[in-house]
Design a protein around this motif. Structure first.
Motif, PDB file in Angstrom:
ATOM      1  N   GLY A   5     -49.661 -43.867 -17.536  1.00  0.00           N
ATOM      2  CA  GLY A   5     -48.591 -43.027 -17.039  1.00  0.00           C
ATOM      3  C   GLY A   5     -47.478 -43.824 -16.385  1.00  0.00           C
ATOM      4  O   GLY A   5     -47.653 -44.970 -15.964  1.00  0.00           O
ATOM      5  N   MET A   6     -46.299 -43.186 -16.314  1.00  0.00           N
ATOM      6  CA  MET A   6     -45.102 -43.805 -15.742  1.00  0.00           C
ATOM      7  C   MET A   6     -44.567 -42.889 -14.641  1.00  0.00           C
ATOM      8  O   MET A   6     -44.554 -41.660 -14.797  1.00  0.00           O
ATOM      9  N   LEU A   7     -44.079 -43.494 -13.561  1.00  0.00           N
ATOM     10  CA  LEU A   7     -43.524 -42.727 -12.458  1.00  0.00           C
ATOM     11  C   LEU A   7     -42.295 -43.449 -11.931  1.00  0.00           C
ATOM     12  O   LEU A   7     -42.282 -44.675 -11.816  1.00  0.00           O
ATOM     13  N   MET A   8     -41.255 -42.664 -11.605  1.00  0.00           N
ATOM     14  CA  MET A   8     -40.051 -43.200 -10.977  1.00  0.00           C
ATOM     15  C   MET A   8     -39.772 -42.413  -9.705  1.00  0.00           C
ATOM     16  O   MET A   8     -39.816 -41.188  -9.706  1.00  0.00           O
ATOM     17  N   LEU A   9     -39.471 -43.135  -8.628  1.00  0.00           N
ATOM     18  CA  LEU A   9     -39.071 -42.531  -7.363  1.00  0.00           C
ATOM     19  C   LEU A   9     -37.701 -43.081  -6.998  1.00  0.00           C
ATOM     20  O   LEU A   9     -37.493 -44.298  -7.009  1.00  0.00           O
ATOM     21  N   ASP A  33     -34.431 -48.564  -3.205  1.00  0.00           N
ATOM     22  CA  ASP A  33     -33.713 -47.347  -3.574  1.00  0.00           C
ATOM     23  C   ASP A  33     -34.367 -46.671  -4.780  1.00  0.00           C
ATOM     24  O   ASP A  33     -34.420 -45.438  -4.853  1.00  0.00           O
ATOM     25  N   VAL A  34     -34.842 -47.481  -5.721  1.00  0.00           N
ATOM     26  CA  VAL A  34     -35.513 -46.949  -6.908  1.00  0.00           C
ATOM     27  C   VAL A  34     -36.788 -47.741  -7.132  1.00  0.00           C
ATOM     28  O   VAL A  34     -36.762 -48.987  -7.152  1.00  0.00           O
ATOM     29  N   MET A  35     -37.904 -47.028  -7.306  1.00  0.00           N
ATOM     30  CA  MET A  35     -39.195 -47.659  -7.548  1.00  0.00           C
ATOM     31  C   MET A  35     -39.765 -47.123  -8.851  1.00  0.00           C
ATOM     32  O   MET A  35     -39.737 -45.908  -9.088  1.00  0.00           O
ATOM     33  N   VAL A  36     -40.302 -48.026  -9.674  1.00  0.00           N
ATOM     34  CA  VAL A  36     -40.969 -47.597 -10.901  1.00  0.00           C
ATOM     35  C   VAL A  36     -42.385 -48.153 -10.908  1.00  0.00           C
ATOM     36  O   VAL A  36     -42.654 -49.241 -10.374  1.00  0.00           O
ATOM     37  N   PHE A  37     -43.270 -47.395 -11.548  1.00  0.00           N
ATOM     38  CA  PHE A  37     -44.685 -47.743 -11.570  1.00  0.00           C
ATOM     39  C   PHE A  37     -45.233 -47.542 -12.976  1.00  0.00           C
ATOM     40  O   PHE A  37     -44.845 -46.599 -13.676  1.00  0.00           O
ATOM     41  N   GLN A  38     -46.162 -48.426 -13.368  1.00  0.00           N
ATOM     42  CA  GLN A  38     -46.853 -48.291 -14.640  1.00  0.00           C
ATOM     43  C   GLN A  38     -48.359 -48.152 -14.381  1.00  0.00           C
ATOM     44  O   GLN A  38     -48.842 -48.487 -13.312  1.00  0.00           O
ATOM     45  N   GLU A  39     -49.071 -47.675 -15.407  1.00  0.00           N
ATOM     46  CA  GLU A  39     -50.508 -47.382 -15.334  1.00  0.00           C
ATOM     47  C   GLU A  39     -50.800 -46.393 -14.216  1.00  0.00           C
ATOM     48  O   GLU A  39     -51.773 -46.533 -13.462  1.00  0.00           O
ATOM     49  N   LEU A  90     -39.469 -45.109 -19.619  1.00  0.00           N
ATOM     50  CA  LEU A  90     -38.926 -44.002 -18.827  1.00  0.00           C
ATOM     51  C   LEU A  90     -37.569 -44.467 -18.318  1.00  0.00           C
ATOM     52  O   LEU A  90     -37.477 -45.517 -17.680  1.00  0.00           O
ATOM     53  N   HIS A  91     -36.501 -43.710 -18.644  1.00  0.00           N
ATOM     54  CA  HIS A  91     -35.194 -44.153 -18.147  1.00  0.00           C
ATOM     55  C   HIS A  91     -34.423 -43.008 -17.501  1.00  0.00           C
ATOM     56  O   HIS A  91     -34.553 -41.855 -17.892  1.00  0.00           O
ATOM     57  N   ALA A  92     -33.651 -43.386 -16.485  1.00  0.00           N
ATOM     58  CA  ALA A  92     -32.882 -42.407 -15.715  1.00  0.00           C
ATOM     59  C   ALA A  92     -31.445 -42.886 -15.596  1.00  0.00           C
ATOM     60  O   ALA A  92     -31.176 -44.091 -15.514  1.00  0.00           O
ATOM     61  N   ASP A  93     -30.529 -41.935 -15.579  1.00  0.00           N
ATOM     62  CA  ASP A  93     -29.111 -42.226 -15.375  1.00  0.00           C
ATOM     63  C   ASP A  93     -28.723 -41.869 -13.948  1.00  0.00           C
ATOM     64  O   ASP A  93     -28.961 -40.742 -13.499  1.00  0.00           O
ATOM     65  N   LEU A  94     -28.133 -42.823 -13.262  1.00  0.00           N
ATOM     66  CA  LEU A  94     -27.623 -42.623 -11.913  1.00  0.00           C
ATOM     67  C   LEU A  94     -26.121 -42.884 -11.940  1.00  0.00           C
ATOM     68  O   LEU A  94     -25.663 -43.817 -12.608  1.00  0.00           O
ATOM     69  N   THR A  95     -25.371 -42.063 -11.234  1.00  0.00           N
ATOM     70  CA  THR A  95     -23.927 -42.274 -11.148  1.00  0.00           C
ATOM     71  C   THR A  95     -23.628 -42.918  -9.800  1.00  0.00           C
ATOM     72  O   THR A  95     -23.765 -42.291  -8.754  1.00  0.00           O
ATOM     73  N   ARG A 143     -36.643 -38.502  -4.761  1.00  0.00           N
ATOM     74  CA  ARG A 143     -36.824 -37.632  -5.910  1.00  0.00           C
ATOM     75  C   ARG A 143     -37.846 -38.309  -6.813  1.00  0.00           C
ATOM     76  O   ARG A 143     -37.929 -39.546  -6.835  1.00  0.00           O
ATOM     77  N   CYS A 144     -38.602 -37.531  -7.579  1.00  0.00           N
ATOM     78  CA  CYS A 144     -39.587 -38.144  -8.458  1.00  0.00           C
ATOM     79  C   CYS A 144     -39.486 -37.569  -9.861  1.00  0.00           C
ATOM     80  O   CYS A 144     -39.084 -36.410 -10.057  1.00  0.00           O
ATOM     81  N   ALA A 145     -39.845 -38.396 -10.833  1.00  0.00           N
ATOM     82  CA  ALA A 145     -39.918 -37.974 -12.227  1.00  0.00           C
ATOM     83  C   ALA A 145     -40.915 -38.887 -12.917  1.00  0.00           C
ATOM     84  O   ALA A 145     -41.025 -40.076 -12.583  1.00  0.00           O
ATOM     85  N   GLY A 146     -41.648 -38.340 -13.872  1.00  0.00           N
ATOM     86  CA  GLY A 146     -42.597 -39.185 -14.583  1.00  0.00           C
ATOM     87  C   GLY A 146     -43.426 -38.396 -15.562  1.00  0.00           C
ATOM     88  O   GLY A 146     -43.238 -37.190 -15.758  1.00  0.00           O
TER      89      GLY A 146
END
Length: 282
Positions: free
Chosen positions: A108-112, A69-75, A134-139, A95-98
Motif C-alpha cells: 500500500g501507498m500513503l501520502m500525508l 510538509d509532505v510525507m510518503v510511505f510504501q508497504e 501515487l501522485h498529487a498536484d499541489l499549487t 490531509r491524507c490520501a492513499g
C-alpha cells in the motif's frame, strides 16, 4: 503475466474531523499557497509483522521531530495506516490520501500533506508484485508541483521491469516541476535509466557519501532477515524543473527503536527527508 496498461484511479483526500473523531472526505483544495521552502520525506515502513506497531510508532516519532510538509510511505498495511493516522500532530495538520489493503495487499501507498492538494491519483504499474505509484498536484506560489511516491519492482531479476516502470513513471509525471521519491529498488548501474530532466538529490548534494538506505552493517534486523550482506541506495528523491532547488537531505531511522530493543529498527529501509527552496526568478 504482466499487465500491459496502468490501472488509474482518482483518489479522494481526507482530513480528520475532530467532532466526529474520524477521517472524512474533504473538499478539493484547488488553492495556491505561498511558501519559500518545502520539506518532503519518504519511508518504506516494511510490511512484516515483526514488532510492527512499535516500529510504525518509531517512524511516526522520527518524522514528528521535524515534521515534513509532505510525507510518503510504501508497504503500508492497514496496521501501519492506523498507527500513522492516529498521531495527534498528523490529525491536527495533515490531509491524507492513499491506497491501502484490498487487492494491493502489503504494498500500500500513503501520502500525508499539510499543504493543500488539488488532485491525487493512484496508478498500478506493470508488475509481478503489485507495484504502483501515487501522485498529487499541489499549487504552490501559483504554479503546479507534482509530488509522486513510487515503489518499483524488487530483486536482481526485476531490473528489466524497473526500467519499464520508470519510463511509465516519467510519463505520468509530465509537469514542468516535479518531485519523485520512494523505493526505487535500483542498483547503481541502473542510474542510466533516470531521465536527464531529473536531478538525483543525494548524489547532487552528497557525491562522496554512498547514502545507503539498506545497510546490513548498520541494521542487524536487516542482516538477520536477508541472511546476506547488503549496502544499497534503494530509496531516492528526484527533482525536475527550475522552480525548486534541493538544499539538504538526510537519512532517517538509523538507530534502534529503543535501548531495550537494540536489534529492532524502524524498518529494513532507512527513510529520507529532503528540503527544497523556491528558486529565485531568472
Amino acid at each position: 503475466m504482466i499487465p500491459a496498461l496502468l490501472r488509474r484511479r482518482r483518489l479522494t483526500v481526507s482530513t480528520f474531523d475532530a467532532d466526529r473523531r474520524r477521517w472524512s472526505e474533504s473538499t478539493v483544495d484547488d488553492i495556491s499557497v505561498e511558501v519559500e521552502d518545502i520539506t518532503v520525506s519518504t519511508f518504506n515502513v516494511w510490511n512484516k509483522a515483526f514488532f510492527a506497531d512499535e516500529r510504525y510508532q518509531a517512524v511516526a516519532d522520527l518524522l514528528a521531530e521535524d515534521a515534513p510538509d509532505v510525507m510518503v510511505f510504501q508497504e503500508v498495511t492497514p496496521a501501519a495506516q492506523r498507527v500513522l493516522l492516529c498521531q495527534p500532530w498528523v490529525r491536527e495538520r495533515y490531509r491524507c490520501a492513499g491506497f491501502v489493503g484490498g487487492r494491493i495487499g502489503g504494498y500500500g501507498m500513503l501520502m500525508l500533506s499539510r499543504l493543500p492538494i488539488a488532485a491525487v491519483t493512484f496508478r498500478r504499474l506493470p508488475s509481478r508484485r503489485r507495484r504502483s505509484l501515487l501522485h498529487a498536484d499541489l499549487t504552490i506560489n501559483g504554479r503546479t508541483l507534482r509530488i509522486c511516491s513510487v515503489h518499483l519492482e524488487s530483486g536482481n531479476d526485476g531490473a528489466w521491469l524497473r526500467a519499464w516502470q520508470l519510463r511509465r513513471v516519467f510519463r505520468a509525471v509530465a509537469t514542468d516541476n516535479a518531485i519523485i521519491l520512494g523505493d526505487f529498488n535500483m542498483r547503481d548501474d541502473e542510474d542510466r535509466w533516470i531521465s536527464s530532466a531529473y536531478r538525483d538529490v543525494w548524489t547532487a548534494l552528497r557525491p562522496r557519501d554512498p547514502g545507503y538506505t539498506e545497510d546490513s552493517w548498520t541494521n542487524p534486523m536487516l542482516r538477520e532477515t536477508k541472511k546476506k550482506p547488503r549496502q544499497v541506495r534503494f530509496d531516492r528523491v528526484l527533482v525536475k524543473g527550475a522552480d525548486w532547488t534541493p538544499t539538504d537531505i538526510d537519512v532517517l531511522g538509523t538507530e534502534p527503536i529503543s535501548p531495550a530493543m537494540p536489534r529492532v529498527f524502524p524498518s529494513d529501509h532507512f527513510g529520507l527527508r529532503c528540503r527544497l527552496t523556491m528558486s529565485a526568478p531568472g
